[in-house]
Design a protein around this motif. Structure first.
Motif, PDB file in Angstrom:
ATOM      1  N   LEU A   1      45.965  23.673 -38.942  1.00 15.44           N
ATOM      2  CA  LEU A   1      45.180  23.418 -38.015  1.00 15.44           C
ATOM      3  C   LEU A   1      45.614  22.465 -36.841  1.00 15.44           C
ATOM      4  O   LEU A   1      46.112  21.488 -37.118  1.00 15.44           O
ATOM      5  N   VAL A   2      45.070  22.662 -35.760  1.00 13.50           N
ATOM      6  CA  VAL A   2      45.422  21.840 -34.520  1.00 13.50           C
ATOM      7  C   VAL A   2      44.185  21.512 -33.744  1.00 13.50           C
ATOM      8  O   VAL A   2      43.389  22.418 -33.459  1.00 13.50           O
ATOM      9  N   LEU A   3      44.006  20.316 -33.466  1.00 12.20           N
ATOM     10  CA  LEU A   3      42.576  19.941 -32.602  1.00 12.20           C
ATOM     11  C   LEU A   3      43.231  20.093 -31.324  1.00 12.20           C
ATOM     12  O   LEU A   3      44.272  19.388 -30.738  1.00 12.20           O
ATOM     13  N   LEU A   4      42.319  20.272 -30.281  1.00  6.83           N
ATOM     14  CA  LEU A   4      42.630  20.339 -28.964  1.00  6.83           C
ATOM     15  C   LEU A   4      41.385  19.857 -28.098  1.00  6.83           C
ATOM     16  O   LEU A   4      40.183  20.297 -28.332  1.00  6.83           O
ATOM     17  N   ALA A   5      42.011  18.913 -27.291  1.00  6.19           N
ATOM     18  CA  ALA A   5      41.140  18.031 -26.367  1.00  6.19           C
ATOM     19  C   ALA A   5      39.798  17.261 -27.460  1.00  6.19           C
ATOM     20  O   ALA A   5      38.748  17.115 -26.698  1.00  6.19           O
ATOM     21  N   THR A   6      40.420  17.169 -28.466  1.00  4.95           N
ATOM     22  CA  THR A   6      39.656  16.294 -29.347  1.00  4.95           C
ATOM     23  C   THR A   6      40.568  15.640 -30.373  1.00  4.95           C
ATOM     24  O   THR A   6      41.767  15.965 -30.330  1.00  4.95           O
ATOM     25  N   GLU A   7      40.122  14.542 -31.155  1.00  5.77           N
ATOM     26  CA  GLU A   7      40.813  14.168 -32.242  1.00  5.77           C
ATOM     27  C   GLU A   7      39.924  13.708 -33.227  1.00  5.77           C
ATOM     28  O   GLU A   7      38.589  13.726 -33.347  1.00  5.77           O
ATOM     29  N   SER A   8      40.440  13.575 -34.409  1.00  8.48           N
ATOM     30  CA  SER A   8      39.666  12.800 -35.555  1.00  8.48           C
ATOM     31  C   SER A   8      40.319  11.754 -36.187  1.00  8.48           C
ATOM     32  O   SER A   8      41.242  11.517 -36.745  1.00  8.48           O
ATOM     33  N   PRO A   9      39.249  10.730 -36.042  1.00  9.04           N
ATOM     34  CA  PRO A   9      39.722   9.238 -36.820  1.00  9.04           C
ATOM     35  C   PRO A   9      39.765   9.213 -38.009  1.00  9.04           C
ATOM     36  O   PRO A   9      40.373   8.429 -38.838  1.00  9.04           O
ATOM     37  N   GLU A  10      38.913  10.267 -38.699  1.00 11.99           N
ATOM     38  CA  GLU A  10      38.768  10.304 -40.149  1.00 11.99           C
ATOM     39  C   GLU A  10      39.887  10.925 -40.965  1.00 11.99           C
ATOM     40  O   GLU A  10      40.332  10.540 -42.045  1.00 11.99           O
ATOM     41  N   PHE A  11      40.180  12.108 -40.552  1.00 11.45           N
ATOM     42  CA  PHE A  11      41.216  13.173 -41.065  1.00 11.45           C
ATOM     43  C   PHE A  11      42.645  12.905 -40.013  1.00 11.45           C
ATOM     44  O   PHE A  11      42.622  13.045 -38.909  1.00 11.45           O
ATOM     45  N   GLN A  12      43.666  13.022 -40.980  1.00 14.90           N
ATOM     46  CA  GLN A  12      44.900  12.964 -40.282  1.00 14.90           C
ATOM     47  C   GLN A  12      45.221  14.675 -39.987  1.00 14.90           C
ATOM     48  O   GLN A  12      46.174  15.288 -40.551  1.00 14.90           O
ATOM     49  N   VAL A  13      44.823  15.121 -38.714  1.00 16.76           N
ATOM     50  CA  VAL A  13      45.092  16.632 -38.204  1.00 16.76           C
ATOM     51  C   VAL A  13      45.943  16.226 -36.917  1.00 16.76           C
ATOM     52  O   VAL A  13      45.300  15.384 -36.175  1.00 16.76           O
ATOM     53  N   PRO A  14      46.874  16.910 -36.690  1.00 15.93           N
ATOM     54  CA  PRO A  14      47.716  16.972 -35.284  1.00 15.93           C
ATOM     55  C   PRO A  14      46.644  17.316 -34.289  1.00 15.93           C
ATOM     56  O   PRO A  14      45.955  18.215 -34.413  1.00 15.93           O
ATOM     57  N   TYR A  15      46.859  16.660 -33.111  1.00 17.83           N
ATOM     58  CA  TYR A  15      45.998  16.987 -31.818  1.00 17.83           C
ATOM     59  C   TYR A  15      46.877  17.102 -30.529  1.00 17.83           C
ATOM     60  O   TYR A  15      47.599  16.268 -30.463  1.00 17.83           O
ATOM     61  N   VAL A  16      46.266  17.596 -29.467  1.00 18.22           N
ATOM     62  CA  VAL A  16      46.676  17.603 -28.308  1.00 18.22           C
ATOM     63  C   VAL A  16      45.587  17.096 -27.291  1.00 18.22           C
ATOM     64  O   VAL A  16      44.670  17.647 -27.247  1.00 18.22           O
ATOM     65  N   LYS A  17      45.678  16.180 -26.604  1.00 27.09           N
ATOM     66  CA  LYS A  17      44.789  15.742 -25.701  1.00 27.09           C
ATOM     67  C   LYS A  17      45.023  14.611 -24.770  1.00 27.09           C
ATOM     68  O   LYS A  17      46.215  13.977 -24.993  1.00 27.09           O
ATOM     69  N   VAL A  18      44.269  14.377 -23.647  1.00 25.47           N
ATOM     70  CA  VAL A  18      44.504  13.182 -22.895  1.00 25.47           C
ATOM     71  C   VAL A  18      43.924  12.110 -23.543  1.00 25.47           C
ATOM     72  O   VAL A  18      42.769  12.174 -24.099  1.00 25.47           O
ATOM     73  N   SER A  19      44.350  10.754 -23.177  1.00 29.45           N
ATOM     74  CA  SER A  19      43.626   9.470 -23.598  1.00 29.45           C
ATOM     75  C   SER A  19      42.251   9.582 -22.358  1.00 29.45           C
ATOM     76  O   SER A  19      42.633   9.071 -21.512  1.00 29.45           O
ATOM     77  N   ASP A  20      41.236   9.885 -23.008  1.00 30.53           N
ATOM     78  CA  ASP A  20      39.751   9.874 -22.235  1.00 30.53           C
ATOM     79  C   ASP A  20      39.731   8.247 -21.759  1.00 30.53           C
ATOM     80  O   ASP A  20      39.285   8.233 -20.628  1.00 30.53           O
TER      81      ASP A  20
END
Length: 335
Positions: free
Chosen positions: A142-161
């Motif tokens: 699972l990869v998160l895109l344009a979002t992130e999860s503070p609760e779960f350790q899931v890799p993500y790709v996004k800009v720092s809003d």
């Protein structure tokens, strides 16, 4: 020659019902029988759908992508990047439109599980407990895109809003503006609403402008054009001395520009506006919109590449914050 399920059953010396149960991963056969049927499927090249190929090769060469909206230019740019990588990997994409609905999201997750997708890209909204728990049971990357999860350790790709919003506001301040308003998304939105609001506030605070502008943030229900048009009118009444406006999306900015023109205002002579995203409409606007660029297509590529890396290596990809930049056009005036 195109082979049928009957051909498979005949060569494997089993019933068509047994072949069907094996293809659908249902009980009622021995491991020896399953191995024989899968061997025949591979020998004949029988592929009624991706499921059969997945059983033989342990992959369906299909990934799922969950979008809260599929009609926006934002989603289109992300998907373009995802598909370019997926196509190069000789795989396909199943796109699901959740409309930020919990029931629809769960329905699509069940569907994607039935399709035995290899991996999942989850975009733009909050990864809720029920989604995460079910995806864990699916046992896929699972990869998160344009979002992130503070609760779960899931890799993500996004800009720092937060940083991008800070940069946009500081840009207006450096152009001489001190009376700056903001059209934001929802103040309850943890993904893009709150971070962009906080970045805006931080830039004002560092220049001792927060007390004069703190009440001039108008949150909407979403980041759309109609929200921008409606809420600019309300913000203008609340903050008539405003000389500059930061909009938390290009769609909000376009709505604000439309409302401003209807009021007889000129952009940027009477009001400077900066948007967020750098969608194609920003360049097509009259005048062309100055905006913060999110490299959306590249973000989609990074997310897809990371997903395939996990599939091929078994390693977890690292989270990645993509760079943003100010795209200067014609909607901000230097005072």
């Amino acid at each position: 020659m195109v082979y049928t399920i009957k051909d498979v059953a005949k060569q494997a010396r089993v019933s068509t019902a047994t072949v069907s149960r094996i293809l659908n991963n249902q009980p009622g056969y021995s491991e020896k029988t399953k191995a024989k049927v899968l061997q025949v499927i591979e020998e004949l090249g029988y592929e009624p759908n991706a499921v059969a190929r997945g059983l033989v090769k342990k992959r369906t060469h299909t990934i799922g992508v969950l979008f809260p909206s599929v009609s926006s230019l934002f989603s289109g740019k992300l998907l373009s990047g995802i598909e370019s990588v997926t196509h190069a990997k000789e795989s396909s994409v199943i796109v699901c439109h959740t409309q930020e609905s919990g029931s629809k999201t769960m329905k699509y997750l069940h569907l994607l599980n039935e399709k035995r997708i290899d991996g999942l890209i989850f975009t733009s909204e909050v990864l809720k407990d029920e989604y995460y728990d079910y995806i864990q049971k699916m046992d896929i990357p699972l990869v998160l895109l344009a979002t992130e999860s503070p609760e779960f350790q899931v890799p993500y790709v996004k800009v720092s809003d937060y940083q991008a919003s800070y940069s946009a506001t500081r840009y207006l301040i450096e152009k001489g503006h001190t009376k700056i308003g903001m059209l934001s998304g929802s103040s309850l939105d943890m993904i893009a609403g709150i971070p962009r609001i906080e970045g805006f506030k931080q830039a004002l605070q560092e220049h001792d402008l927060l007390s004069a502008n703190a009440e001039n943030i108008f949150g909407g229900e979403d980041f759309g054009y109609e929200e921008g048009k409606k809420n600019f009118t309300l913000l203008r009444k609340q903050f008539p001395d405003m000389t500059a406006l930061f909009c938390a999306s290009d769609h909000l900015a376009m709505g604000a520009m439309s409302a401003a023109v209807e009021m007889g205002m000129k952009i940027p002579e009477d009001l400077s506006i900066i948007g967020y995203d750098n969608l194609p409409i920003a360049e097509m606007a009259i005048p062309p919109l100055t905006t913060v660029e999110q490299p959306l297509e590249e973000m989609g590529k990074k997310a897809a590449a990371g997903l395939f890396h996990m599939l091929e290596s078994g390693d977890k990809m690292k989270a990645e914050i993509m760079p943003h930049q100010i795209i200067e056009r014609k909607t901000v005036k230097h005072l």
